[in-house]
Motif scaffolding. Sequence first.
Motif, mmCIF file in Angstrom:
data_model
loop_
_atom_site.group_PDB
_atom_site.id
_atom_site.type_symbol
_atom_site.label_atom_id
_atom_site.label_comp_id
_atom_site.label_asym_id
_atom_site.label_seq_id
_atom_site.Cartn_x
_atom_site.Cartn_y
_atom_site.Cartn_z
ATOM 1 N N UNK A 110 0.789 -1.221 0.000
ATOM 2 C CA UNK A 110 0.000 0.000 0.000
ATOM 3 C C UNK A 110 0.822 1.272 0.000
ATOM 4 N N UNK A 111 1.848 1.320 0.854
ATOM 5 C CA UNK A 111 2.564 2.595 0.962
ATOM 6 C C UNK A 111 3.437 2.873 -0.245
ATOM 7 N N UNK A 112 3.641 1.866 -1.087
ATOM 8 C CA UNK A 112 4.428 2.078 -2.300
ATOM 9 C C UNK A 112 3.548 2.318 -3.523
ATOM 10 N N UNK A 113 2.221 2.407 -3.314
ATOM 11 C CA UNK A 113 1.326 2.528 -4.458
ATOM 12 C C UNK A 113 1.663 3.751 -5.314
ATOM 13 N N UNK A 114 1.821 4.887 -4.652
ATOM 14 C CA UNK A 114 2.088 6.130 -5.377
ATOM 15 C C UNK A 114 3.373 6.039 -6.166
ATOM 16 N N UNK A 115 4.367 5.386 -5.562
ATOM 17 C CA UNK A 115 5.642 5.234 -6.253
ATOM 18 C C UNK A 115 5.476 4.345 -7.484
ATOM 19 N N UNK A 116 4.674 3.299 -7.368
ATOM 20 C CA UNK A 116 4.413 2.427 -8.508
ATOM 21 C C UNK A 116 3.738 3.191 -9.635
ATOM 22 N N UNK A 117 2.792 4.036 -9.256
ATOM 23 C CA UNK A 117 2.085 4.841 -10.248
ATOM 24 C C UNK A 117 3.065 5.790 -10.946
ATOM 25 N N UNK A 118 3.934 6.418 -10.148
ATOM 26 C CA UNK A 118 4.936 7.319 -10.730
ATOM 27 C C UNK A 118 5.863 6.541 -11.660
ATOM 28 N N UNK A 119 6.200 5.306 -11.279
ATOM 29 C CA UNK A 119 7.061 4.491 -12.137
ATOM 30 C C UNK A 119 6.348 4.160 -13.443
ATOM 31 N N UNK A 120 5.039 3.891 -13.357
ATOM 32 C CA UNK A 120 4.258 3.655 -14.572
ATOM 33 C C UNK A 120 4.315 4.868 -15.482
ATOM 34 N N UNK A 121 4.141 6.046 -14.884
ATOM 35 C CA UNK A 121 4.205 7.277 -15.672
ATOM 36 C C UNK A 121 5.586 7.448 -16.297
ATOM 37 N N UNK A 122 6.624 7.082 -15.546
ATOM 38 C CA UNK A 122 7.985 7.212 -16.071
ATOM 39 C C UNK A 122 8.183 6.305 -17.285
ATOM 40 N N UNK A 123 7.573 5.114 -17.246
ATOM 41 C CA UNK A 123 7.683 4.207 -18.399
ATOM 42 C C UNK A 123 7.027 4.851 -19.620
ATOM 43 N N UNK A 124 5.847 5.457 -19.398
ATOM 44 C CA UNK A 124 5.161 6.131 -20.504
ATOM 45 C C UNK A 124 6.041 7.253 -21.066
ATOM 46 N N UNK A 125 6.632 8.044 -20.173
ATOM 47 C CA UNK A 125 7.468 9.172 -20.611
ATOM 48 C C UNK A 125 8.656 8.696 -21.430
ATOM 49 N N UNK A 126 9.289 7.611 -20.975
ATOM 50 C CA UNK A 126 10.403 7.054 -21.746
ATOM 51 C C UNK A 126 9.928 6.685 -23.148
ATOM 52 N N UNK A 127 8.751 6.074 -23.212
ATOM 53 C CA UNK A 127 8.208 5.655 -24.500
ATOM 54 C C UNK A 127 7.989 6.843 -25.415
ATOM 55 N N UNK A 128 7.332 7.877 -24.893
ATOM 56 C CA UNK A 128 7.039 9.059 -25.706
ATOM 57 C C UNK A 128 8.338 9.692 -26.190
ATOM 58 N N UNK A 129 9.301 9.812 -25.290
ATOM 59 C CA UNK A 129 10.559 10.471 -25.631
ATOM 60 C C UNK A 129 11.298 9.706 -26.740
ATOM 61 N N UNK A 130 11.485 8.412 -26.542
ATOM 62 C CA UNK A 130 12.214 7.617 -27.539
ATOM 63 C C UNK A 130 11.475 7.611 -28.872
ATOM 64 N N UNK A 131 10.155 7.467 -28.794
ATOM 65 C CA UNK A 131 9.381 7.374 -30.018
ATOM 66 C C UNK A 131 9.449 8.677 -30.809
#
Lengths: 322, 641
Positions: free
Chosen positions: B604-625
């Motif tokens: 539970x206490x890492x939920x927000x961090x997981x969400x931020x990590x998900x967003x970071x994956x999306x950002x990497x994708x957008x940037x590389x693409x």
Amino acid sequence: MNSTTRTSTPVLIMALALTLAACGGEKVGGTGTPGASAAAACGTFNLAVNPWVGYEADAAVIAYVAEKNLGCTVTKKDLKEEVAWQGFGTGEVDAIVENWGHDDLKKKYIDEQKTAVAAGSTGNKGIIGWYVPPWMATQFPDITDWKNLNKYAAQFKTSESGGKGQLLDGDPSFVTNDEALVKNLKLDYKVVYAGSETALITAFRQAEAKKTPLLGYFYEPQWFLSELKLVKVNLPAYTAGCDADAAKIACDYPEYDLDKIVSKRFADADGPAYRLVKAFTWANDDQNEVAKYISEDKMKPADAAKKWVEANPDKVKAWLAR
Amino acid sequence: MTARVRSSRPLLVAVILLAWVVLWIPVHGRHTLDLSPADLTALHRWLNDVNDSVGANRDSSPVFRYFVNEIRAGIDALVRFLQGLIAQPSYGRPVPVFGWLGVVAVVTYVSWVFGNWRVALLAAGGFVFLGLQGLWQESMDTLALTLAAVAISLLIGIPLGVWAGLSDRFHRLVTPVLDFMQTMPTFVYLAPLTLLFLIGPASATIATLIYAMPPAIRLTAHGIRSVPRTVIEASESLGATRWQTLTRVQLPLSRRTIVLGVNQTIMAALSMVTIAALIDAPGLGKTVVKALQTLDVGTAFNAGLAIVVLAVVLDRVTTAAGDRTARTNRPLMAGLALVAVACWYLSYTYLWAAEFPDRFRVGGALSRGAGAVTAWAQDDLSTATGAIKDLLTYGLLNPFQALLVESPWWLVAAVAVALAAVLGGIRAAVTTAACVALLIGTGLWQDAMTTLAMTIVATILVMALGVLVGVWMGRNRHADRIIRPVLDAGQTMPAFVYLVPFLALFAATRFTAIVAAVVFAAPVAIKIVADGIRAIPATTVEAATAAGSSTWQLITKVQLPMARPSLTLAANQGLIYVLSMVVVGGLVGAGALGYDVVAGISQGQLYGKGLAAGAAIVLLGVMLDRIARASNPSNLAKGHR
């Protein structure tokens, strides 16, 4: 026109033949399945099943007794822990029957949202720690003392550990203080996150088969330990409060009292299924036995439960008496 | 002028990369923005609070009561209806409305009507095989859920795809949304979904369609956009309205690509079966998950194979339906329809036709065979494979990762923006700068750099395979026929089935994560490249051959350049599929963002961090693409148009 008639005639004959030929055999609903009429007393019991074998063993036995002895209709729901806890609030989960700590979830759902209540211990003790494969403990007997770990650090080097020894951590569902432990015990190790129980078990299996060094995070009760008796490394003993400050932890993990959590609604209704869950308690050996039926003997959970229940009528009777 | 700029570009890129390495030596290890796995930032805590408040307010908010609950009820009803038809006891009977014989007959008949005899036989054989595996009911549950998710995906996706094909503005608007849907890890929204749509078929269907819909939209748009300008102009000059041009010219001409989109949607939906099982989705996913709890690779493989069989059958039937010519033989159609109805009636009435008979089973033998192969690989190959893993990790991955991770953030940011500016111009540079800033904002910069290193290595491997195998398949129909089922298996076999042997072969390492990503992502790149090569008009190829081109010249000078839009799309999809495996990578030793996401769903206490990590994956994708896309000259020209 002519040719189409020619092709479709055999097809028609085929259809007819099929229909006629098949008019034997048992009809659907012919013999009829006996309906569970006793269900009225207990009703539906929504039991969450978290994804590990030990939990499956608890759930199988509880579900078996609830169905056979109490006439409940048990709906098992395969859910990840977080999702199962959420289900208390939305009314879709009645009980979780093996909870490992999860103080954060307890705070959120029991104290704050007040949708869940604790329903006592399962009787199982959860142990978390660092383990080595048996061949290492035999060959290097002093490895089980943390003070000697630095001596062996070089052996544990891998492509992932950046020149230090590797400490393989596993499923993030379980609490880990390992980063802090490595730092505070001044160990020359790096925590590498395997990320899942599957990865951990495969790593230990390979380490024993190939006689390669491995130091990893593990826990019991766990079915894999009956296949391979991993040896625990002794960290500085746990004393009450030694894990109060997460950053300064330098002691072993506490022993976890695995417990049961139920939804508030389910507890307030106080039906037979709730009383069974509350009374349910057994020993680590009991769980290991059922878990072994499921994992090694590849029995279906319901069959495994049946076998255990029939061999342990006294224990089951004690749950139902209260 | 432009020619000079273009030819100096590789030189500039080399200079930037060289400067990076030279600067790295004195400054590495500083300003790396590291964050230990247990630590949180203010953003992560805030996300936790948002999640909690949604949970607490679910029942009192009118949005939930009237909107979300209605959607949930509708989808639940659809899935339960399909399950009642083919999978679950329904309407007070102990068996579904269609027993196994009925399903096989109807599927065969439909395959024949919309496809041809060959796919009809394949469909019949495939479905009977599911029964022989001892997985009939599980397969039908999975089929019901998949049909529901795919139907909804296409219902929404194809119109949106057409719109994106016609309107540049909408295309620009929808592309980042699609990137987001495809790269945001499912794990991140699995728990919130069950909070919104409760535990049940609706949540599983929605989780599936979020991931499965984008290919339908993207490939429909790609198909519409690939119709040559001249054809549309010709149609318009003949006085056709826009609607007529769309329905008579653009849609028919892009049919093959749209069908590819439908296929990819089906594949994507089936690749979600295992993850959906974590929120109680019925079907084969549960069998896989349960088997893997005890590392029973054999049983998991048997269930995984059933998913592959479903995928292959659905793919071939839809493809054949895409190529079909209308059936005219009405008496034959009616006669066979009668046979199908008769079979259904039998399956409705008699138990032997309703429940697949127990007597003929091959599932056990398949499980044992797969188990034996796995055991052999683990025992006899792991020394050699371990050496390969070490070679590639020490030789390639570790240095590259050190360069990315140990560089100060400002150095990586400067390099990324400079590369984007050189390759793609000012617009790409701005996008990249924004992505870098947001990445820093997620608080997971260092983890993002670790994941980036693995992603780049995996994507390069995917594209190498994509071009090599794709060209081969595009030029050779026999090769295509043999390789395609293997690709389908790579896309739909649940990753963990082959990850257990991979873990034994390559240990819990970043390398295992890269291999898993390549297995999953290469098929889509290969398929798109093959499709692009085949779409080149035969006359062009003949002309080049007649002019005396060698095979090598034909491929490098004619086919690859002409298939450029497909190569770009393949790179985009390859990258996105690699990123969608980051989380699976986190489960096998990749650490970094993948692990953050997995930890987020588990604690539970890492939920927000997981969400931020998900967003970071999306950002990497957008940037590389965006950098890769902008560096494609044909797109550069389009951008300036």
